[in-house]
Design an enzyme around this catalytic site. Sequence first.
Site, PDB file in Angstrom:
ATOM      1  N   ASP A   1      37.705  39.136  37.117  1.00  0.00           N
ATOM      2  CA  ASP A   1      38.917  39.734  36.561  1.00  0.00           C
ATOM      3  C   ASP A   1      38.681  40.316  35.174  1.00  0.00           C
ATOM      4  O   ASP A   1      39.643  40.559  34.437  1.00  0.00           O
ATOM      5  CB  ASP A   1      40.046  38.701  36.538  1.00  0.00           C
TER       6      ASP A   1
ATOM      7  N   ASP B   1      38.184  42.066  43.656  1.00  0.00           N
ATOM      8  CA  ASP B   1      37.996  42.743  42.359  1.00  0.00           C
ATOM      9  C   ASP B   1      36.536  42.911  41.945  1.00  0.00           C
ATOM     10  O   ASP B   1      36.260  43.617  40.981  1.00  0.00           O
ATOM     11  CB  ASP B   1      38.689  41.992  41.205  1.00  0.00           C
TER      12      ASP B   1
ATOM     13  N   ASP C   1      51.763  36.286  40.293  1.00  0.00           N
ATOM     14  CA  ASP C   1      50.639  37.062  39.783  1.00  0.00           C
ATOM     15  C   ASP C   1      50.289  36.696  38.349  1.00  0.00           C
ATOM     16  O   ASP C   1      49.241  37.089  37.857  1.00  0.00           O
ATOM     17  CB  ASP C   1      50.954  38.556  39.829  1.00  0.00           C
TER      18      ASP C   1
END
Length: 496
Positions: A136, A174, A324
């Site tokens: 991330d 990701d 989230d």
Amino acid sequence: MTPPTGTPRPAQAAEAPARGSRLRKATALGLAAGLAATGIALSTEMTAGAAAQGSLPAGTQLYKDPNSQVVRWVAAHPGDSRQPIIARRIASQPQAVWFSNYSPSTVTNDVKAVTTAAAAGGQVPVLAVYEIPNRDCGGASAGGAPDLASYDAWVRNFAAGLGSGQSIVILEPDSIALTTCLSAQQQSDRFASLSRAGAAIHAAAPHAKVYMDGGHSAWNSAPEQASRLRTAGILTSADGLFTNVSNFNTTANEVNFAKNVLAALGNPGNLHAVVDTSRNGNGPAGGGAWCDPSGRAIGAYPTTNTGDPAIDAFLWVKPPGEADGCAGPAGTFLPDVAYALASAGASDPTTPPPTTAPPTTTPPTTAPPTTAPPTTAPPTTAPPTTAPPTGAACSVSYKIASAWSGGFTTDVTVRNTGSAAVNGWSLKWAFPGDQQITSAWNAKTTQSGANVTATDLGYNAAVPVGGSTGFGFQGTGSNTASPTAFTLNGTVCTVS
């Protein structure tokens, strides 16, 4: 990307992918031209573990984890008015089990607990691997293994728990689409490690299907994503790619994007795609909002019967109802969020629903937590702002919940300190700086210059005497100074 958390298995994160996750709409920097051109030389071990041919058989029964957060919540709240629809439309569905805690000594048994239970029920588990170093790019779901050598060892331990049965592995959301924080050498090293990971999984579990990070249709272009996937070894170490994990893009757009990526890879016969449809029933939110945006809905139910030979499955990788990172800590299960997503869904699942009847009454009118997003779609018009009744009075608490360079989140609590109940509210203020609201929960917000109006969403319109209601929002700006004046339905409030 926020991983799910709160599960008793140590392999899963403490509460969610913030993106549970952070597959956000982004303008990613392209890789250095030389990186895509040179590729990565595969070792003998990696070549031996090359991806198996063929797609997932249509009709494959996906694993329903009896220990997921939503299942536990449903079991613990039989009298909650939100429970029946959450149980019927979300808890009844198979969802991914996330492995996002660095636990090299226990991960094999953690995985084995899932795969053994799935095999006993004749089901195929979906396992999301989320442990790549610097994941991330240091965002809301920062963490991962301490370095790539440790990651390689952790993945081998993970693979050892898969066994000989079928499984679906979502390998590192990701990790390929989001590389802007990595140098060209770091990108090369990460992609080589991902290639080793896919090979290690296939070597240990020949019936596992490994899907690599394809980003999503509003991120990198298909040729760019294909170039990165090729460099990460998808042609030899994986069975395909996944798209839309923890995002909201429509299934049609994602299927088209996935096919374009496959075409850019040369349409290899052994590669297919899976699409995360857990929250895309209403498509993406306006303005590219990705962090717990309101008005979203569950999408197509998980299935391997996609009707498209290029798409192996529609999956719920991001568990609906898990935050989230804006409505609550990343990965936390929030029943208001789950109820909103389920209520907005187009239909019930095709599998037989529980016999419990849906609620015949509206959801409670008491205020939900200030960190939860709205449980209903925002109204298309603002409620009337008629003159406040005699005895109206109010106080407002405005607190910056978190801040980072160029952004912040805020919690607002409005208390009715007057002698008359409020039924329908509109709170107004002016920002003292360059703040701009990008998304909100528990309120509809409009902004013109520095002037902001926040209105109720119907379910939280009533504020009794002595009671309060709360909402929150995420914003951008270099200035996070708090407003100094608020009005509620025309009444000036005190600031607490």
